[in-house]
Design a protein around this motif. Sequence first.
Motif, PDB file in Angstrom:
ATOM      1  N   GLU A 188     -64.608 -16.909  69.778  1.00  0.00           N
ATOM      2  CA  GLU A 188     -64.204 -15.545  69.770  1.00  0.00           C
ATOM      3  C   GLU A 188     -63.536 -14.823  71.402  1.00  0.00           C
ATOM      4  OE1 GLU A 188     -64.244 -11.658  68.002  1.00  0.00           O
ATOM      5  OE2 GLU A 188     -64.265 -13.405  67.645  1.00  0.00           O
ATOM      6  N   LYS A 189     -64.816 -15.553  72.538  1.00  0.00           N
ATOM      7  CA  LYS A 189     -63.557 -15.196  73.968  1.00  0.00           C
ATOM      8  C   LYS A 189     -62.769 -15.551  74.486  1.00  0.00           C
ATOM      9  CE  LYS A 189     -64.543 -16.522  78.487  1.00  0.00           C
ATOM     10  NZ  LYS A 189     -65.295 -15.060  79.202  1.00  0.00           N
ATOM     11  N   ASN A 190     -61.998 -16.592  73.855  1.00  0.00           N
ATOM     12  CA  ASN A 190     -60.663 -16.925  73.925  1.00  0.00           C
ATOM     13  C   ASN A 190     -59.841 -16.166  73.298  1.00  0.00           C
ATOM     14  OD1 ASN A 190     -61.391 -18.734  75.361  1.00  0.00           O
ATOM     15  ND2 ASN A 190     -62.018 -20.664  73.955  1.00  0.00           N
ATOM     16  N   ARG A 191     -60.135 -15.586  72.038  1.00  0.00           N
ATOM     17  CA  ARG A 191     -59.386 -15.099  70.894  1.00  0.00           C
ATOM     18  C   ARG A 191     -58.810 -13.707  71.385  1.00  0.00           C
ATOM     19  NH1 ARG A 191     -59.620 -11.024  67.357  1.00  0.00           N
ATOM     20  NH2 ARG A 191     -61.906 -10.865  67.796  1.00  0.00           N
ATOM     21  N   ILE A 192     -59.766 -13.197  72.722  1.00  0.00           N
ATOM     22  CA  ILE A 192     -60.115 -11.733  71.978  1.00  0.00           C
ATOM     23  C   ILE A 192     -59.165 -11.376  74.112  1.00  0.00           C
ATOM     24  CG2 ILE A 192     -61.620  -9.702  73.343  1.00  0.00           C
ATOM     25  CD1 ILE A 192     -63.611  -9.874  71.100  1.00  0.00           C
ATOM     26  N   GLU A 193     -59.313 -12.464  74.162  1.00  0.00           N
ATOM     27  CA  GLU A 193     -59.229 -12.791  75.996  1.00  0.00           C
ATOM     28  C   GLU A 193     -57.468 -12.763  75.627  1.00  0.00           C
ATOM     29  OE1 GLU A 193     -62.252 -14.022  79.603  1.00  0.00           O
ATOM     30  OE2 GLU A 193     -60.533 -15.315  78.343  1.00  0.00           O
ATOM     31  N   ASN A 194     -56.773 -13.576  74.674  1.00  0.00           N
ATOM     32  CA  ASN A 194     -55.800 -13.767  74.260  1.00  0.00           C
ATOM     33  C   ASN A 194     -54.729 -12.183  73.752  1.00  0.00           C
ATOM     34  OD1 ASN A 194     -55.417 -16.754  75.491  1.00  0.00           O
ATOM     35  ND2 ASN A 194     -56.662 -16.817  72.658  1.00  0.00           N
ATOM     36  N   SER A 195     -56.214 -11.689  73.034  1.00  0.00           N
ATOM     37  CA  SER A 195     -55.526 -10.616  72.093  1.00  0.00           C
ATOM     38  C   SER A 195     -55.206  -9.394  73.219  1.00  0.00           C
ATOM     39  CB  SER A 195     -56.539 -10.013  71.511  1.00  0.00           C
ATOM     40  OG  SER A 195     -55.975  -8.622  70.655  1.00  0.00           O
ATOM     41  N   LEU A 196     -55.991  -9.121  74.285  1.00  0.00           N
ATOM     42  CA  LEU A 196     -55.769  -8.505  75.630  1.00  0.00           C
ATOM     43  C   LEU A 196     -54.822  -8.807  76.937  1.00  0.00           C
ATOM     44  CD1 LEU A 196     -59.397  -8.105  76.009  1.00  0.00           C
ATOM     45  CD2 LEU A 196     -57.726  -6.321  75.589  1.00  0.00           C
ATOM     46  N   GLU A 197     -54.130 -10.179  76.237  1.00  0.00           N
ATOM     47  CA  GLU A 197     -53.217 -10.500  77.014  1.00  0.00           C
ATOM     48  C   GLU A 197     -52.062  -9.693  76.668  1.00  0.00           C
ATOM     49  OE1 GLU A 197     -51.489 -11.328  79.979  1.00  0.00           O
ATOM     50  OE2 GLU A 197     -53.291 -12.189  80.128  1.00  0.00           O
ATOM     51  N   ASN A 198     -52.298 -10.367  75.041  1.00  0.00           N
ATOM     52  CA  ASN A 198     -51.125  -9.797  74.522  1.00  0.00           C
ATOM     53  C   ASN A 198     -50.932  -8.463  74.526  1.00  0.00           C
ATOM     54  OD1 ASN A 198     -50.500 -12.387  73.673  1.00  0.00           O
ATOM     55  ND2 ASN A 198     -51.570 -12.045  71.475  1.00  0.00           N
ATOM     56  N   GLN A 199     -51.874  -7.490  74.275  1.00  0.00           N
ATOM     57  CA  GLN A 199     -51.883  -6.125  74.505  1.00  0.00           C
ATOM     58  C   GLN A 199     -50.785  -5.533  75.854  1.00  0.00           C
ATOM     59  OE1 GLN A 199     -56.058  -4.227  73.664  1.00  0.00           O
ATOM     60  NE2 GLN A 199     -56.338  -5.460  71.923  1.00  0.00           N
ATOM     61  N   ARG A 200     -51.518  -6.301  76.551  1.00  0.00           N
ATOM     62  CA  ARG A 200     -51.455  -6.042  77.904  1.00  0.00           C
ATOM     63  C   ARG A 200     -50.049  -6.262  78.670  1.00  0.00           C
ATOM     64  NH1 ARG A 200     -56.203  -7.518  79.979  1.00  0.00           N
ATOM     65  NH2 ARG A 200     -55.987 -10.281  80.510  1.00  0.00           N
ATOM     66  N   THR A 201     -49.405  -7.484  77.391  1.00  0.00           N
ATOM     67  CA  THR A 201     -47.542  -8.563  77.490  1.00  0.00           C
ATOM     68  C   THR A 201     -47.393  -6.421  76.629  1.00  0.00           C
ATOM     69  OG1 THR A 201     -48.252 -10.212  77.750  1.00  0.00           O
ATOM     70  CG2 THR A 201     -46.358  -9.432  77.161  1.00  0.00           C
ATOM     71  N   ILE A 202     -47.821  -6.284  75.568  1.00  0.00           N
ATOM     72  CA  ILE A 202     -47.106  -5.007  74.717  1.00  0.00           C
ATOM     73  C   ILE A 202     -47.092  -4.097  75.763  1.00  0.00           C
ATOM     74  CG2 ILE A 202     -47.174  -3.670  72.399  1.00  0.00           C
ATOM     75  CD1 ILE A 202     -48.632  -6.156  71.774  1.00  0.00           C
ATOM     76  N   PHE A 203     -48.031  -3.719  76.544  1.00  0.00           N
ATOM     77  CA  PHE A 203     -48.301  -2.835  76.706  1.00  0.00           C
ATOM     78  C   PHE A 203     -47.157  -2.211  78.333  1.00  0.00           C
ATOM     79  CE2 PHE A 203     -50.035  -0.261  80.951  1.00  0.00           C
ATOM     80  CZ  PHE A 203     -49.860   0.724  80.445  1.00  0.00           C
ATOM     81  N   ILE A 204     -47.088  -3.488  78.731  1.00  0.00           N
ATOM     82  CA  ILE A 204     -45.667  -3.282  79.856  1.00  0.00           C
ATOM     83  C   ILE A 204     -44.647  -3.524  79.002  1.00  0.00           C
ATOM     84  CG2 ILE A 204     -45.187  -5.113  81.556  1.00  0.00           C
ATOM     85  CD1 ILE A 204     -47.817  -6.290  82.617  1.00  0.00           C
ATOM     86  N   SER A 205     -44.461  -3.537  78.055  1.00  0.00           N
ATOM     87  CA  SER A 205     -42.853  -4.410  77.510  1.00  0.00           C
ATOM     88  C   SER A 205     -42.780  -2.797  76.858  1.00  0.00           C
ATOM     89  CB  SER A 205     -42.816  -4.644  76.426  1.00  0.00           C
ATOM     90  OG  SER A 205     -42.744  -6.224  76.514  1.00  0.00           O
TER      91      SER A 205
END
Length: 468
Positions: free
Chosen positions: A264-281
Amino acid sequence: MDAYLNRGNINMAEEFYQKALDDILVANKISQESGNVYIFNKTIYIIAQNKIYLGQYEDANKELVTCLKFFKENLVNKTSLGKNYEMYYIYSLMSLIDSNTKLGHFEQNKILLKEAFEYLKKSKLSQYIPYFISSEGTDAYHAKDYTTAISKLSEAIRLYDDQWEHNTEIFYLGLSYWNTGKQKLAVKYLEEIDKHYNKTKKLDPQFRSAYEILIKYYHSTGDTKKQLEYINKLMFLDRSYEKNYKYLYSRIVKEYDTKKLISEKNRIENSLENQRTIFISLVTLMIITFLFFGYRIQKEKQNYKKRFDEIIAQQNNVEKEYEKLLVESVTYEHQQKFDYEFYNKIPGLNPVFVENILKELEIFENENKFLDSQVSQRSLSEDLGTNSTYFSKIINTYKGKNFALYISDLRLDFIIDHLKNDVKYINKDVKELASIAGFSSAENFSDHFRRKFDLKPSVFIKLMKDKL
């Protein structure tokens, strides 16, 4: 003997339970050899507490039955020098009820709770009553009687007259509210457990499920940051529990085991990383869009200025052409020379007739009769003594446009000329200008203005004001 007992208590307070147990066992052996039955039973009570912390509830229960019997039988002594039979009777009773709760011995607890309340009322020891009311609430929770649990636990908290945080009551209130569907209220109580952990960096293993519920709740609300925060805390706590509570940890019923927590930790961290990527984009895209539109606006302003200058220049040329035509007209009238070829462009129409219509149109223009909103091709042709068909041919041939555009352009040139030369016009709004020029509406005026000048009238007015 007392030194080992004190050291054992200190080790328990510091959560060194195995060391505490070793020291207390030494004190127990010495007290047994010396025949000091009070210290011997006191060490039994402390050993039981240690085993409760370690999750060895069955063993703790047996120890507590033994020491409770001893302190109860000696209640007649109550207190003597260095001894307090009554206090350890109450403590032993409280701990035995607690261990029974952990083991599910609820019927035994009913008997013990009755005994406790009767003794406390008889001895006027009301300060201990909330602890046993809390035990009633905890038993009610395990019996799934959540309404009674909430009532008893809340009553206990109200009656406590000390400085302790009473996390057990707060924890079971949170669980009870969670099971009755009041999730937001439950989370408020369970987050108090988290605050205690943040402050002390210690947490009794029995409160572990608080974090499982918090993880589940924030997953349901989509708050991944909170969810990840509680996952990290629970993983840290589990490592501590596995080290310090080996026996207990293996018996804890865990909805989230280590593998599930890591997943679950890995899934959330990946999700947050994707969110950060999307946010930066998105931010990058917004900046690019802002720069693009900023450039477009600046470019548009430049184009507006260019078009404005062209309109003014064009208007100046029109005025010069008009002055030239006046001179030529005077010269022509003086010379009385008729330009046959010029007026003979329309087959079937007498050149003299065409000349007369054009002269009438010149008067029409000079007198600004085109400002009349009722003017039409039919009405004007009748005024000039011709039919609409011949009149249309003359307009198209000699004015280079149909009648509607001919009238609109005259009106627009009139407005431009007055905006240039009369400051009163600059302060009028588009609707007023449209009405003055004879247009049916502000929209119609704006449409024709943009058609002819490729610029909004409001923009032209603003640029004209800037020029003043």
